[in-house]
Structure formats: structure tokens, C-alpha cells
Design a protein around this motif. Structure first.
Motif, PDB file in Angstrom:
ATOM      1  N   ARG A 285     -59.067  31.410 115.440  1.00 58.85           N
ATOM      2  CA  ARG A 285     -59.487  30.025 115.275  1.00 58.85           C
ATOM      3  C   ARG A 285     -59.294  29.569 113.829  1.00 58.85           C
ATOM      4  O   ARG A 285     -59.273  30.385 112.910  1.00 58.85           O
ATOM      5  N   HIS A 286     -59.183  28.242 113.666  1.00 52.84           N
ATOM      6  CA  HIS A 286     -59.151  27.661 112.319  1.00 52.84           C
ATOM      7  C   HIS A 286     -60.569  27.231 111.975  1.00 52.84           C
ATOM      8  O   HIS A 286     -61.161  26.378 112.654  1.00 52.84           O
ATOM      9  N   ILE A 287     -61.138  27.833 110.929  1.00 52.52           N
ATOM     10  CA  ILE A 287     -62.520  27.598 110.533  1.00 52.52           C
ATOM     11  C   ILE A 287     -62.541  26.858 109.198  1.00 52.52           C
ATOM     12  O   ILE A 287     -62.020  27.361 108.193  1.00 52.52           O
ATOM     13  N   ILE A 288     -63.122  25.666 109.185  1.00 45.50           N
ATOM     14  CA  ILE A 288     -63.283  24.898 107.952  1.00 45.50           C
ATOM     15  C   ILE A 288     -64.749  24.964 107.540  1.00 45.50           C
ATOM     16  O   ILE A 288     -65.639  24.681 108.341  1.00 45.50           O
ATOM     17  N   THR A 289     -65.004  25.355 106.299  1.00 44.09           N
ATOM     18  CA  THR A 289     -66.372  25.330 105.782  1.00 44.09           C
ATOM     19  C   THR A 289     -66.469  24.278 104.687  1.00 44.09           C
ATOM     20  O   THR A 289     -65.570  24.157 103.845  1.00 44.09           O
ATOM     21  N   ILE A 290     -67.552  23.508 104.723  1.00 43.49           N
ATOM     22  CA  ILE A 290     -67.821  22.475 103.722  1.00 43.49           C
ATOM     23  C   ILE A 290     -69.171  22.819 103.112  1.00 43.49           C
ATOM     24  O   ILE A 290     -70.204  22.729 103.782  1.00 43.49           O
TER      25      ILE A 290
ATOM     26  N   LEU B   5     -69.886  33.456 111.470  1.00 41.57           N
ATOM     27  CA  LEU B   5     -68.464  33.166 111.234  1.00 41.57           C
ATOM     28  C   LEU B   5     -67.655  34.447 111.153  1.00 41.57           C
ATOM     29  O   LEU B   5     -66.501  34.499 111.600  1.00 41.57           O
ATOM     30  N   ASN B   6     -68.246  35.499 110.598  1.00 43.61           N
ATOM     31  CA  ASN B   6     -67.567  36.792 110.515  1.00 43.61           C
ATOM     32  C   ASN B   6     -67.286  37.341 111.912  1.00 43.61           C
ATOM     33  O   ASN B   6     -66.222  37.934 112.161  1.00 43.61           O
ATOM     34  N   GLU B   7     -68.224  37.141 112.832  1.00 38.04           N
ATOM     35  CA  GLU B   7     -68.024  37.588 114.222  1.00 38.04           C
ATOM     36  C   GLU B   7     -66.842  36.848 114.848  1.00 38.04           C
ATOM     37  O   GLU B   7     -65.999  37.466 115.533  1.00 38.04           O
ATOM     38  N   ILE B   8     -66.755  35.541 114.610  1.00 37.08           N
ATOM     39  CA  ILE B   8     -65.603  34.775 115.111  1.00 37.08           C
ATOM     40  C   ILE B   8     -64.315  35.296 114.481  1.00 37.08           C
ATOM     41  O   ILE B   8     -63.296  35.481 115.159  1.00 37.08           O
ATOM     42  N   ASN B   9     -64.368  35.550 113.173  1.00 35.18           N
ATOM     43  CA  ASN B   9     -63.193  36.017 112.434  1.00 35.18           C
ATOM     44  C   ASN B   9     -62.673  37.349 112.964  1.00 35.18           C
ATOM     45  O   ASN B   9     -61.465  37.614 112.960  1.00 35.18           O
ATOM     46  N   MET B  10     -63.572  38.197 113.433  1.00 33.21           N
ATOM     47  CA  MET B  10     -63.171  39.521 113.919  1.00 33.21           C
ATOM     48  C   MET B  10     -62.712  39.506 115.372  1.00 33.21           C
ATOM     49  O   MET B  10     -62.048  40.433 115.814  1.00 33.21           O
ATOM     50  N   THR B  11     -63.051  38.434 116.104  1.00 31.28           N
ATOM     51  CA  THR B  11     -62.808  38.461 117.545  1.00 31.28           C
ATOM     52  C   THR B  11     -61.956  37.312 118.080  1.00 31.28           C
ATOM     53  O   THR B  11     -61.416  37.410 119.177  1.00 31.28           O
ATOM     54  N   GLU B  12     -61.837  36.213 117.334  1.00 31.00           N
ATOM     55  CA  GLU B  12     -61.150  35.030 117.850  1.00 31.00           C
ATOM     56  C   GLU B  12     -60.075  34.556 116.871  1.00 31.00           C
ATOM     57  O   GLU B  12     -60.173  34.776 115.667  1.00 31.00           O
TER      58      GLU B  12
ATOM     59  N   GLU C  57     -70.523  29.755  99.146  1.00 32.59           N
ATOM     60  CA  GLU C  57     -71.257  30.984  98.859  1.00 32.59           C
ATOM     61  C   GLU C  57     -70.434  32.204  99.285  1.00 32.59           C
ATOM     62  O   GLU C  57     -69.753  32.812  98.480  1.00 32.59           O
ATOM     63  N   PHE C  58     -70.488  32.566 100.550  1.00 28.46           N
ATOM     64  CA  PHE C  58     -69.709  33.712 101.028  1.00 28.46           C
ATOM     65  C   PHE C  58     -68.236  33.323 101.133  1.00 28.46           C
ATOM     66  O   PHE C  58     -67.899  32.296 101.723  1.00 28.46           O
ATOM     67  N   VAL C  59     -67.370  34.147 100.579  1.00 27.01           N
ATOM     68  CA  VAL C  59     -65.937  33.896 100.639  1.00 27.01           C
ATOM     69  C   VAL C  59     -65.338  34.794 101.726  1.00 27.01           C
ATOM     70  O   VAL C  59     -65.399  36.022 101.632  1.00 27.01           O
ATOM     71  N   HIS C  60     -64.780  34.175 102.755  1.00 26.34           N
ATOM     72  CA  HIS C  60     -64.237  34.908 103.895  1.00 26.34           C
ATOM     73  C   HIS C  60     -62.754  35.201 103.684  1.00 26.34           C
ATOM     74  O   HIS C  60     -62.006  34.367 103.168  1.00 26.34           O
ATOM     75  N   LYS C  61     -62.332  36.373 104.118  1.00 23.40           N
ATOM     76  CA  LYS C  61     -60.909  36.725 104.124  1.00 23.40           C
ATOM     77  C   LYS C  61     -60.367  36.535 105.533  1.00 23.40           C
ATOM     78  O   LYS C  61     -61.030  36.864 106.513  1.00 23.40           O
ATOM     79  N   ASN C  62     -59.163  36.008 105.624  1.00 24.78           N
ATOM     80  CA  ASN C  62     -58.569  35.769 106.934  1.00 24.78           C
ATOM     81  C   ASN C  62     -58.353  37.091 107.658  1.00 24.78           C
ATOM     82  O   ASN C  62     -57.702  37.994 107.138  1.00 24.78           O
ATOM     83  N   ASN C  63     -58.908  37.206 108.838  1.00 24.58           N
ATOM     84  CA  ASN C  63     -58.694  38.383 109.672  1.00 24.58           C
ATOM     85  C   ASN C  63     -57.934  37.916 110.911  1.00 24.58           C
ATOM     86  O   ASN C  63     -56.744  37.698 110.859  1.00 24.58           O
ATOM     87  N   ARG C  64     -58.632  37.698 112.017  1.00 19.39           N
ATOM     88  CA  ARG C  64     -57.984  37.081 113.172  1.00 19.39           C
ATOM     89  C   ARG C  64     -57.983  35.558 113.037  1.00 19.39           C
ATOM     90  O   ARG C  64     -57.078  34.882 113.538  1.00 19.39           O
TER      91      ARG C  64
END
Length: 361
Positions: free
Chosen positions: A162-167, A153-160, A172-179
């Protein structure tokens, strides 16, 4: 026990901070034992006082709110995650034993690793660029599934974008909005169930959906539908091999439903990554990956109920297909003297096959 020792025993925040300094993956609190930590898959006691039921109750309740305390007292189980400022992030499970409360804490890195940090194969970066389909990361408890998924998911966040929903249960891991834009949901707090969250997620304009655990037929069915309807879906199962994962999914459903599930899997499954963590020589761990990538031949075997033939298909033309088996990975590690024969066999999903290879070495 002195007053200072008692204070040390019940200061859970200081204890968690010290555990992180050891590079441990887990902390266990059990009545009648000193605190114990897991390093490289082995439990090691800390040089601290033996814990009483009262010690553990005070430590456990100091980390939760009244609402969580009531859930624990009603259900006798509690899963949650939390972050201690300046210390780290943790996943916790509280449970009851015949002597009192038991606690298990899993350490979660605050800084989300990249795919390169763990030398993941280049195929992973190709997989996460897919627009739709199902990617499964499987393995036993403690095999690093959550970390691999977080890295993807981090790879997607850095390169794409997209709207990412985690359930997840818990997050566990808390992602910060990048791209990308993240909507992270904690089952129990933010939604009532995986199945309910999945049902409504399709109305929340997602591009990518992460399902923390595909536990039942309803959740698996919803995941397959989401993957078929133009979403990239990630999920986990507690299975030990890629072909075994496909069988597990199909077996969750009744006989009359299985043909439809095979058809859905054959068209929507992108890949299965089955991983296990093996103790490394002299210390540390190394991930053994079994990678199945769906191609027309694999899809046909799933559809025709010939899953038992998938393993031999995975061994063909691997330079082109980018597939690999766990046995090949373990053999590679043995050649490089990264792991012991004992640990290779102990963690193998095909120990007889591996034993024959070892004999010929």
C-alpha cells in the motif's frame, strides 16, 4: 562550577545519549534546575550542574538550523524532530519562560515496534486490514498513541502493498519501505498545514493516511471525507475515553453541521482505541486500552445522537464484539497485581465505577 562541569552541561548530544541509557521517556531542561528525566511517569533530577539561561540557549541552538532559530524567535515556540547518528531519534519542543528557554525532548525508538512487541490484542491486526474507514487512537499526552499508530502502520508495511502517507507535526517514527511505500510529510517543513496536506493527499494515490493530530473542524472534516472515499485513515485526539472521543469530534462543529458529522461518523468510523499508561509494580508501565469497534448498534447510536448509550453497548457480548472498557482493563491489572489501587483510580476515566469494583474485591 569547574570548566569540565560547564563543558558537560552544554554538550547536549552526550546528555541525550546518557538519558537513553536510563530508559527514560523524556528530558527536561529548565533554567535554575539540573536536567531532569522522566522514568515511569515520574521526573527525576540528574546529578549534573544547575543550568543557566546561557547553558540552555547554547544547547538548544546547537541542534537547530538558522531557519528554525528564526521561527522560534518569531513564534516563541518550536516543535521539531531530529536524529543523532549512533544515539537515537528525538522529538523536541522549545519554549520561552520568564527566565529563558525551556526544552522538552521525547525519546523515539529508531526500531519501530511490532504489534506483538507490546502484546497488543489480536483485533488490531484485523483492523489494519480494512480497506477504508477511520481508526482513532486517543489518550492524554505521553500515553503511547504515536507508538501504537507506528506499530499499526508497521503491520501494514510488513503484510500489505500500500501507499501510506503520514502527515505529522513533527514526524516521529521514520518508516522504511518494506512491502508498502511511505510518503512522510512534516507540517511546517513539507506542507503548510494538516488541512492542506489532507486536501492534496487525495491526489497522491494513497491507500492509507495517518493524521498526526486532528486539531480542528477543517482537518476532521477532511479526514472523514477521506475515510468515506475509499481510504484507511488513522488519527489521534487528546481524549480519555472512546465515547468521549465521538463527542469531541461532533462538538468541534456548529449545531447545523453536527447531524451531517454524525452521519459521516456512523458510516466511516471503524474503531476508537483510547489508551493510558499506568505505572507497573515494581517498575515499568502497562497500557490500559479501551476499545470501541463500530457495529450496526454503535453506528445507529452515533447517527441518532445517543452517544451516552455507547458505553453500555460496549459491555455487551464482548467475546464477539472484541470491545473492552478501561474499567475492565484496570480491574484485570489489579487482579494480577500489576498496578496499585492508587494508580488505577488516578488514571481511571470512570473512577466512581472502578471504586465500587475495588470495594467488592
Amino acid at each position: 562550577m569547574s570548566e569540565d562541569q560547564s563543558q558537560q552541561t552544554i554538550d547536549i548530544k552526550k546528555l541525550l545519549k546518557s538519558v537513553l541509557a536510563y530508559g527514560s521517556s523524556d528530558l527536561h531542561l529548565v533554567v535554575g534546575s539540573e536536567p531532569q528525566i522522566r522514568i515511569d511517569k515520574e521526573l527525576r533530577p540528574l546529578n549534573l550542574p544547575i543550568l543557566s539561561a546561557k547553558d540552555i540557549e547554547m544547547m538548544a541552538y546547537s541542534l537547530i538550523e538558522d531557519k528554525q532559530k528564526k521561527i522560534f524567535e518569531d513564534e516563541l515556540e518550536l516543535d521539531f524532530s531530529f536524529e543523532l547518528e549512533g544515539i537515537g531519534r528525538f522529538r523536541a519542543n522549545y519554549y520561552r519562560t520568564i527566565y529563558g528557554i525551556g526544552c522538552a525532548f521525547r525519546m523515539i525508538p529508531i526500531d519501530i515496534p511490532s504489534l506483538d512487541d507490546f502484546n497488543n490484542p489480536p483485533i488490531f491486526k484485523e483492523l489494519v486490514k480494512r480497506e477504508k474507514g477511520l481508526i482513532l487512537v486517543t489518550g492524554p499526552t505521553g500515553s503511547g498513541k504515536s507508538t501504537t499508530l507506528a506499530s499499526m502502520l508497521n503491520e501494514i508495511n510488513m503484510t500489505e502493498r500500500r501507499h501510506i502517507i503520514t502527515i505529522e507535526d513533527p514526524v516521529e517514527f521514520v518508516h522504511k519501505n518494506n512491502r508498502s511505500l511511505f510518503s512522510q510529510r512534516d507540517v511546517g517543513n513539507d506542507t503548510k498545514s494538516f488541512a492542506a496536506a489532507l486536501k492534496y493527499s487525495l491526489r497522491q494515490d494513497p491507500d492509507v493516511i495517518l493524521i498526526g493530530e486532528m486539531r480542528d473542524a477543517e482537518t476532521i472534516g477532511a479526514a472523514l471525507t477521506a475515510a468515506e472515499t475509499g481510504h484507511l485513515v488513522f488519527g489521534t485526539l487528546h481524549t480519555n475515553s472512546a465515547p468521549g472521543t465521538i463527542n469531541r469530534i461532533i462538538d468541534v462543529f456548529t449545531g447545523e453541521e453536527q447531524a451531517q458529522i454524525r452521519a459521516q461518523l456512523s458510516s466511516s468510523l471503524i474503531a476508537v482505541v483510547s489508551q493510558s499508561l499506568i505505572p507497573k509494580i515494581p517498575k515499568g508501565k502497562v497500557a490500559a486500552l479501551e476499545i470501541l469497534i463500530t457495529n450496526p448498534a454503535i453506528a445507529n447510536l452515533i447517527r441518532e445522537d445517543k452517544v451516552h448509550q455507547i458505553y453500555s453497548q460496549m459491555q455487551l457480548n464482548q467475546s464477539e464484539t472484541k470491545m473492552t472498557t478501561q474499567t475492565q482493563e484496570l480491574y484485570k491489572f489489579l487482579q494480577k497485581k500489576l498496578i496499585s489501587k492508587e494508580n488505577a483510580l488516578k488514571n481511571s476515566n470512570r473512577p466512581d465505577e472502578l471504586a465500587k469494583i475495588i470495594e467488592a474485591m
